[in-house]
Write an enzyme that holds these catalytic residues in place. Structure first.
Site, PDB file in Angstrom:
ATOM      1  N   HIS A 108      -5.307 -12.107   0.227  1.00 52.12           N
ATOM      2  CA  HIS A 108      -4.122 -12.541  -0.513  1.00 52.12           C
ATOM      3  C   HIS A 108      -3.090 -13.197   0.393  1.00 52.12           C
ATOM      4  O   HIS A 108      -2.436 -14.163  -0.003  1.00 52.12           O
ATOM      5  CB  HIS A 108      -3.498 -11.358  -1.242  1.00 52.12           C
ATOM      6  CG  HIS A 108      -4.410 -10.743  -2.247  1.00 52.12           C
ATOM      7  ND1 HIS A 108      -4.658 -11.314  -3.472  1.00 52.12           N
ATOM      8  CD2 HIS A 108      -5.170  -9.617  -2.192  1.00 52.12           C
ATOM      9  CE1 HIS A 108      -5.522 -10.566  -4.136  1.00 52.12           C
ATOM     10  NE2 HIS A 108      -5.848  -9.532  -3.385  1.00 52.12           N
TER      11      HIS A 108
ATOM     12  N   GLU B   7      -8.663 -13.136  -8.396  1.00 49.28           N
ATOM     13  CA  GLU B   7      -8.737 -11.708  -8.705  1.00 49.28           C
ATOM     14  C   GLU B   7      -7.718 -11.398  -9.806  1.00 49.28           C
ATOM     15  O   GLU B   7      -6.531 -11.281  -9.551  1.00 49.28           O
ATOM     16  CB  GLU B   7      -8.444 -10.858  -7.472  1.00 49.28           C
ATOM     17  CG  GLU B   7      -8.639  -9.365  -7.733  1.00 49.28           C
ATOM     18  CD  GLU B   7      -8.212  -8.486  -6.569  1.00 49.28           C
ATOM     19  OE1 GLU B   7      -8.591  -7.312  -6.576  1.00 49.28           O
ATOM     20  OE2 GLU B   7      -7.506  -8.970  -5.674  1.00 49.28           O
TER      21      GLU B   7
ATOM     22  N   ALA C 277     -10.758   0.943  -7.175  1.00 52.53           N
ATOM     23  CA  ALA C 277     -10.407   0.489  -8.521  1.00 52.53           C
ATOM     24  C   ALA C 277     -11.610   0.505  -9.466  1.00 52.53           C
ATOM     25  O   ALA C 277     -11.804  -0.398 -10.281  1.00 52.53           O
ATOM     26  CB  ALA C 277      -9.768  -0.903  -8.489  1.00 52.53           C
TER      27      ALA C 277
ATOM     28  N   ASP D 187      -8.978  -8.157   2.167  1.00 50.53           N
ATOM     29  CA  ASP D 187      -8.064  -7.876   1.050  1.00 50.53           C
ATOM     30  C   ASP D 187      -6.635  -7.726   1.587  1.00 50.53           C
ATOM     31  O   ASP D 187      -5.849  -6.927   1.079  1.00 50.53           O
ATOM     32  CB  ASP D 187      -8.500  -6.617   0.297  1.00 50.53           C
ATOM     33  CG  ASP D 187      -7.818  -6.477  -1.067  1.00 50.53           C
ATOM     34  OD1 ASP D 187      -7.211  -7.461  -1.535  1.00 50.53           O
ATOM     35  OD2 ASP D 187      -7.866  -5.375  -1.650  1.00 50.53           O
TER      36      ASP D 187
ATOM     37  N   ALA E  67      -2.377  -0.650  -1.621  1.00 48.31           N
ATOM     38  CA  ALA E  67      -2.059  -1.990  -2.110  1.00 48.31           C
ATOM     39  C   ALA E  67      -2.572  -3.028  -1.122  1.00 48.31           C
ATOM     40  O   ALA E  67      -1.832  -3.530  -0.281  1.00 48.31           O
ATOM     41  CB  ALA E  67      -0.558  -2.139  -2.298  1.00 48.31           C
TER      42      ALA E  67
END
Length: 378
Positions: free
Chosen positions: A57, A125, A215, A269, A303
């Site tokens: 990200h 995503e 998740a 990630d 996160a």
């Protein structure tokens, strides 16, 4: 440029003694005793392909969803310092307009590439995920799969989407998987799917699973879930975050053992806090608190990460994963998942000269990106 006297990880992911000749942005020759005007002696080192991060990200204060070309340029510059020579900027579950703006900024950077790591396309995503397993995604933007909407984004921005996530239990998922899998890789993510739902999704065209274990329901002896479905189906590849926080090292060893050399993809990630000091940050519009490198929401939910692929490869070797398996999982396997393996991901004549030179302790001595020296730590 000639890189001499190192061991190289060849296209079959075996170690061999060979020199590398680079011409322009490609590998031109591999063999013993090569010579040229510009030679670099790397005795005692190993040369691996440039790392390929297909799920990232952000880092150094920048995030893909900022929709900012300058921020993406900062990411390119930072990532190449860590041996990442190709990556997929990854969007979050944000508004439709936010995703569109992010895609536009990425496309601009693909047309006019910044210096550093190359952008290989976008990983989308969200937003087609389960509200019940949203993790650090923003719940107000979660929606059911909509292939028409996705196809419009795909076409509008020139087919740069290389991977898209979906929760296969949600209404509209079957149509979405059938359509999107003809355009790009479709991945299960942020899901409550059970084993049967996951296997059905694989039959429809899903071939990838996003950050395995995270998740999604866990694997148990009576409810194998998505994890068990991946273990049970040789067609499917799984991403894994290997920072030692998201997944216990013992589970990493088990997973690499089950999936073997071809079906694991190491991802970072990472979020904008990567490469930054501990403190307060954000991800997808949500406040994130980083302490000792661990990024969490206020309720304690992990996160994203603050790691990078080079550190993860070092972690994996330290956890007991064979070096060559760890390297393949961070190079060729991700390249395959975005259908770029003919250009990147391994050391082969004709492929891009994307290379990382590591010393005996796996520290970076040099990074070559598209045939140009990007890092020189000799």
């Amino acid at each position: 440029m000639i890189l001499k006297n190192a061991k190289i990880v060849d296209d079959s992911f075996h170690l061999c003694n060979a020199d590398l000749a680079l011409e322009g942005d490609k590998i031109s020759s591999i063999g013993p005793g090569l010579s040229g005007k510009e030679e670099y002696d790397f005795s005692g080192c190993v040369i691996v392909p440039g790392f390929v991060d297909i799920h990232i990200h952000g880092c150094v204060g920048a995030d893909t969803c900022d929709a900012d070309a300058d921020g993406l340029a900062k990411m390119c510059a930072k990532l190449v310092q860590e041996g990442v020579t190709s990556f997929c900027p990854t969007t979050m579950t944000v508004s439709h307009e936010g995703i569109a703006q992010a895609l536009e900024s990425v496309r601009e950077c693909m047309v006019h590439p910044p210096k550093g790591a190359a952008i290989a396309g976008v990983n989308m995503e969200g937003p087609y995920i389960s509200i019940h397993r949203k993790g650090a995604q923003a719940g107000e933007h979660v929606k059911n799969p909509d292939f028409t909407e996705f196809k419009n984004l795909y076409d509008t921005y020139g087919g740069i989407i290389k991977l898209v996530d979906i929760a296969p239990e949600c209404p509209g998922a079957e149509e979405f998987i059938r359509g999107a899998s003809r355009l790009c890789t479709v991945s299960i993510a942020h899901t409550t799917a059970d084993y049967a739902a996951a296997r059905h999704a694989f039959e429809l065209g899903v071939s990838h699973v996003t950050h395995l274990y995270n998740a999604m329901p866990g694997l148990t002896h009576r409810e194998p879930g998505v994890v068990g479905a991946v273990f049970d189906d040789g067609r499917v590849t799984a991403e894994i975050i290997c920072d030692g926080l998201h997944i216990d090292p013992a589970v990493l060893r088990i997973t690499f053992g089950i999936l073997g050399k071809d079906r694991v993809v190491v991802i970072s990630d990472s979020m904008r806090a990567a490469g930054q000091p501990d403190g307060v940050s954000d991800l997808g519009g949500q406040t994130v608190y980083v302490k000792n490198g661990a990024a969490r929401l206020e309720d304690g939910t992990l996160a994203g990460s603050t790691t990078n692929l080079h550190q993860e490869v070092k972690n994996l070797v330290g956890f007991g994963i064979p070096f060559l398996q760890a390297v393949q999982a961070a190079t060729l396997n991700p390249a395959r998942e975005i259908h770029e393996e003919d250009k990147i991901g391994s050391i082969k004549v004709g492929k891009y000269a994307d290379l990382v030179v590591l010393d005996s302790e796996l520290n970076i001595k040099m990074v070559v990106a598209r045939g140009k020296i990007a890092v020189d730590n000799r």
